[in-house]
Design a protein around this motif. Structure first.
Motif, PDB file in Angstrom:
ATOM      1  N   PRO A  18       0.595  -1.020  -0.415  1.00  0.00           N
ATOM      2  CA  PRO A  18       0.090   0.067  -0.219  1.00  0.00           C
ATOM      3  C   PRO A  18       1.237   1.556  -0.220  1.00  0.00           C
ATOM      4  O   PRO A  18       0.294   2.126  -0.785  1.00  0.00           O
ATOM      5  CB  PRO A  18      -0.949  -0.348   1.041  1.00  0.00           C
ATOM      6  N   ALA A  19       2.232   1.135   0.440  1.00  0.00           N
ATOM      7  CA  ALA A  19       3.051   2.575   0.556  1.00  0.00           C
ATOM      8  C   ALA A  19       3.188   2.891  -0.782  1.00  0.00           C
ATOM      9  O   ALA A  19       3.392   3.814  -0.973  1.00  0.00           O
ATOM     10  CB  ALA A  19       4.293   1.745   1.862  1.00  0.00           C
ATOM     11  N   ALA A  20       3.765   1.146  -1.342  1.00  0.00           N
ATOM     12  CA  ALA A  20       4.286   1.693  -2.963  1.00  0.00           C
ATOM     13  C   ALA A  20       3.236   2.388  -3.628  1.00  0.00           C
ATOM     14  O   ALA A  20       3.231   3.304  -4.670  1.00  0.00           O
ATOM     15  CB  ALA A  20       4.630   0.284  -3.514  1.00  0.00           C
ATOM     16  N   ALA A  21       2.062   1.458  -3.426  1.00  0.00           N
ATOM     17  CA  ALA A  21       0.632   2.021  -4.974  1.00  0.00           C
ATOM     18  C   ALA A  21       0.669   3.860  -3.825  1.00  0.00           C
ATOM     19  O   ALA A  21       0.278   4.564  -4.870  1.00  0.00           O
ATOM     20  CB  ALA A  21      -0.698   1.612  -4.111  1.00  0.00           C
ATOM     21  N   LEU A  22       0.587   4.358  -2.604  1.00  0.00           N
ATOM     22  CA  LEU A  22       0.087   5.932  -2.717  1.00  0.00           C
ATOM     23  C   LEU A  22       1.497   6.384  -3.379  1.00  0.00           C
ATOM     24  O   LEU A  22       0.705   7.950  -3.458  1.00  0.00           O
ATOM     25  CB  LEU A  22       0.205   5.529  -0.625  1.00  0.00           C
ATOM     26  N   LEU A  23       2.764   6.202  -3.194  1.00  0.00           N
ATOM     27  CA  LEU A  23       3.636   6.844  -3.900  1.00  0.00           C
ATOM     28  C   LEU A  23       3.501   7.044  -5.324  1.00  0.00           C
ATOM     29  O   LEU A  23       3.801   8.157  -5.354  1.00  0.00           O
ATOM     30  CB  LEU A  23       4.926   6.030  -3.496  1.00  0.00           C
ATOM     31  N   LYS A  24       2.520   5.991  -5.609  1.00  0.00           N
ATOM     32  CA  LYS A  24       2.822   6.288  -7.516  1.00  0.00           C
ATOM     33  C   LYS A  24       1.487   7.051  -7.542  1.00  0.00           C
ATOM     34  O   LYS A  24       1.162   8.041  -8.075  1.00  0.00           O
ATOM     35  CB  LYS A  24       2.664   4.641  -7.647  1.00  0.00           C
ATOM     36  N   SER A  25      -0.042   7.039  -6.562  1.00  0.00           N
ATOM     37  CA  SER A  25      -0.663   8.097  -6.585  1.00  0.00           C
ATOM     38  C   SER A  25      -0.320   9.262  -6.233  1.00  0.00           C
ATOM     39  O   SER A  25      -1.177  10.218  -7.038  1.00  0.00           O
ATOM     40  CB  SER A  25      -1.557   7.287  -6.005  1.00  0.00           C
ATOM     41  N   ILE A 122       3.525   8.628   3.098  1.00  0.00           N
ATOM     42  CA  ILE A 122       2.587   9.998   3.082  1.00  0.00           C
ATOM     43  C   ILE A 122       3.881  10.642   3.792  1.00  0.00           C
ATOM     44  O   ILE A 122       4.156  11.787   3.290  1.00  0.00           O
ATOM     45  CB  ILE A 122       1.823  10.020   4.683  1.00  0.00           C
ATOM     46  N   LEU A 123       4.627  10.768   4.615  1.00  0.00           N
ATOM     47  CA  LEU A 123       5.841  11.026   5.304  1.00  0.00           C
ATOM     48  C   LEU A 123       6.547  11.345   4.399  1.00  0.00           C
ATOM     49  O   LEU A 123       8.028  12.322   3.577  1.00  0.00           O
ATOM     50  CB  LEU A 123       6.688  10.837   6.550  1.00  0.00           C
ATOM     51  N   GLU A 126       5.589  13.870   2.068  1.00  0.00           N
ATOM     52  CA  GLU A 126       6.390  15.854   2.746  1.00  0.00           C
ATOM     53  C   GLU A 126       7.233  16.217   2.998  1.00  0.00           C
ATOM     54  O   GLU A 126       7.971  17.299   2.349  1.00  0.00           O
ATOM     55  CB  GLU A 126       5.834  15.244   4.319  1.00  0.00           C
ATOM     56  N   ILE A 127       8.113  15.180   2.702  1.00  0.00           N
ATOM     57  CA  ILE A 127       9.563  15.230   3.082  1.00  0.00           C
ATOM     58  C   ILE A 127       9.546  15.863   1.033  1.00  0.00           C
ATOM     59  O   ILE A 127      10.478  16.792   0.767  1.00  0.00           O
ATOM     60  CB  ILE A 127      10.716  14.280   2.732  1.00  0.00           C
ATOM     61  N   PHE A 128       9.591  15.217   0.263  1.00  0.00           N
ATOM     62  CA  PHE A 128       9.112  15.493  -1.494  1.00  0.00           C
ATOM     63  C   PHE A 128       9.292  16.751  -1.332  1.00  0.00           C
ATOM     64  O   PHE A 128       9.774  18.009  -1.985  1.00  0.00           O
ATOM     65  CB  PHE A 128       9.195  14.349  -2.140  1.00  0.00           C
ATOM     66  N   ALA A 129       7.896  17.389  -0.931  1.00  0.00           N
ATOM     67  CA  ALA A 129       6.665  18.704  -0.715  1.00  0.00           C
ATOM     68  C   ALA A 129       7.766  19.294  -0.239  1.00  0.00           C
ATOM     69  O   ALA A 129       6.957  20.639  -0.639  1.00  0.00           O
ATOM     70  CB  ALA A 129       5.676  18.215  -0.325  1.00  0.00           C
ATOM     71  N   VAL A 130       8.777  20.105  -0.163  1.00  0.00           N
ATOM     72  CA  VAL A 130       9.140  20.801   0.751  1.00  0.00           C
ATOM     73  C   VAL A 130      10.192  21.058  -0.319  1.00  0.00           C
ATOM     74  O   VAL A 130       9.759  22.406  -0.052  1.00  0.00           O
ATOM     75  CB  VAL A 130      10.303  20.159   2.287  1.00  0.00           C
ATOM     76  N   SER A 131      10.403  20.881  -1.012  1.00  0.00           N
ATOM     77  CA  SER A 131      10.909  21.577  -2.467  1.00  0.00           C
ATOM     78  C   SER A 131      10.408  20.988  -3.670  1.00  0.00           C
ATOM     79  O   SER A 131      10.323  21.928  -5.083  1.00  0.00           O
ATOM     80  CB  SER A 131      12.323  21.366  -1.903  1.00  0.00           C
ATOM     81  N   ASP A 132       9.189  21.270  -3.392  1.00  0.00           N
ATOM     82  CA  ASP A 132       8.353  20.865  -4.994  1.00  0.00           C
ATOM     83  C   ASP A 132       6.488  21.214  -4.431  1.00  0.00           C
ATOM     84  O   ASP A 132       5.944  20.610  -3.689  1.00  0.00           O
ATOM     85  CB  ASP A 132       8.243  19.367  -5.778  1.00  0.00           C
ATOM     86  N   LYS A 133       6.147  22.191  -5.155  1.00  0.00           N
ATOM     87  CA  LYS A 133       5.101  23.309  -5.010  1.00  0.00           C
ATOM     88  C   LYS A 133       4.122  22.003  -5.465  1.00  0.00           C
ATOM     89  O   LYS A 133       2.687  22.338  -4.599  1.00  0.00           O
ATOM     90  CB  LYS A 133       5.033  24.228  -5.798  1.00  0.00           C
ATOM     91  N   GLY A 134       3.802  21.823  -6.218  1.00  0.00           N
ATOM     92  CA  GLY A 134       2.515  20.854  -7.042  1.00  0.00           C
ATOM     93  C   GLY A 134       2.973  19.433  -6.168  1.00  0.00           C
ATOM     94  O   GLY A 134       1.607  19.102  -5.642  1.00  0.00           O
ATOM     95  N   ARG A 136       3.106  19.284  -2.796  1.00  0.00           N
ATOM     96  CA  ARG A 136       2.173  20.102  -1.296  1.00  0.00           C
ATOM     97  C   ARG A 136       0.903  20.222  -1.904  1.00  0.00           C
ATOM     98  O   ARG A 136       0.188  20.147  -1.141  1.00  0.00           O
ATOM     99  CB  ARG A 136       2.905  21.612  -1.339  1.00  0.00           C
ATOM    100  N   GLY A 137       0.723  21.083  -3.143  1.00  0.00           N
ATOM    101  CA  GLY A 137      -0.400  20.430  -3.585  1.00  0.00           C
ATOM    102  C   GLY A 137      -1.760  19.265  -3.692  1.00  0.00           C
ATOM    103  O   GLY A 137      -3.042  19.512  -3.189  1.00  0.00           O
ATOM    104  N   LYS A 138      -1.241  18.244  -4.029  1.00  0.00           N
ATOM    105  CA  LYS A 138      -1.518  17.309  -3.920  1.00  0.00           C
ATOM    106  C   LYS A 138      -1.177  16.723  -2.900  1.00  0.00           C
ATOM    107  O   LYS A 138      -2.811  15.897  -2.320  1.00  0.00           O
ATOM    108  CB  LYS A 138      -0.279  16.313  -5.072  1.00  0.00           C
ATOM    109  N   LEU A 139      -0.477  16.449  -1.701  1.00  0.00           N
ATOM    110  CA  LEU A 139      -1.171  16.402  -0.228  1.00  0.00           C
ATOM    111  C   LEU A 139      -2.084  17.145   0.112  1.00  0.00           C
ATOM    112  O   LEU A 139      -3.066  16.109   0.787  1.00  0.00           O
ATOM    113  CB  LEU A 139       0.750  17.042   0.605  1.00  0.00           C
ATOM    114  N   MET A 140      -2.208  18.739   0.063  1.00  0.00           N
ATOM    115  CA  MET A 140      -3.284  19.244   0.577  1.00  0.00           C
ATOM    116  C   MET A 140      -5.027  18.734  -0.158  1.00  0.00           C
ATOM    117  O   MET A 140      -5.556  18.425   0.717  1.00  0.00           O
ATOM    118  CB  MET A 140      -3.123  20.539   0.077  1.00  0.00           C
ATOM    119  N   ASP A 141      -4.625  18.516  -1.818  1.00  0.00           N
ATOM    120  CA  ASP A 141      -5.424  18.203  -1.722  1.00  0.00           C
ATOM    121  C   ASP A 141      -5.778  16.495  -1.296  1.00  0.00           C
ATOM    122  O   ASP A 141      -7.275  15.461  -1.043  1.00  0.00           O
ATOM    123  CB  ASP A 141      -5.974  17.254  -3.488  1.00  0.00           C
TER     124      ASP A 141
END
Length: 161
Positions: A18-25, A122-123, A126-134, A136-141
């Motif tokens: 499930p982690a690999a699937a979530l990363l892919k999403s 998810i963590l 979040e680590i990658f989202a520090v430098s990737d605004k897009g 971050r938007g996906k995380l917010m969604d």
């Protein structure tokens, strides 16, 4: 962006899948391998030491029992390591939890709950989202959808009262 997903045994794959699937999403690739800290330490070292060349920016590592795998991975890299203790023994994962969380000062492993692979993914996002605004938007969604799902469940329960 890529996450190195490492497990001590193929029996850990149902926990990690499930982690690999979530990363892919989220549009994040994963490179998955089975390697044991105790039985194939050279393979672990080779996987970790080649990671940056392959574009890996973080690791998700799962192991049960003595669960030294995440700590061994952390000893070979300065990239973030997220450990998942696996419930694989009569101790219900407590042995793995303690082995993963009790790292010596200076060699951290971010430790998730026993079998907590989705939070590990998810963590990593979040680590990658520090430098990737897009991202971050996906995380917010993603969080917004989770909240909406809770409200739907609450409405279903309320309708039964």
């Amino acid at each position: 962006m890529k996450v190195g997903v490492l497990m001590g045994s193929d029996s850990d794959w149902p926990i990690l899948k499930p982690a690999a699937a979530l990363l892919k999403s989220f549009g994040i690739e994963s490179e998955v391998a089975v390697a044991s800290a105790h039985r194939t330490p050279g393979k672990v070292r080779d996987f970790v030491c080649a990671a940056e060349e392959k574009g890996i920016g973080a690791f998700i590592v799962a192991a049960g029992a003595a669960a030294h795998l995440a700590g061994v991975v952390a000893s070979y890299t300065t990239l973030p390591v997220i450990g998942i203790p696996v419930n694989a023994t009569p101790l219900n994962g407590m042995d793995a939890l303690l082995a993963t969380v009790q790292m010596p000062s200076g060699v951290p492993v971010a430790t998730m709950a026993v079998n907590g692979a989705k939070n590990a993914a998810i963590l990593a996002v979040e680590i990658f989202a520090v430098s990737d605004k897009g991202l971050r938007g996906k995380l917010m969604d993603y969080r917004k959808k989770m909240a909406e799902d809770v409200e739907k469940k609450a409405a279903r329960v309320a309708a039964q009262l």
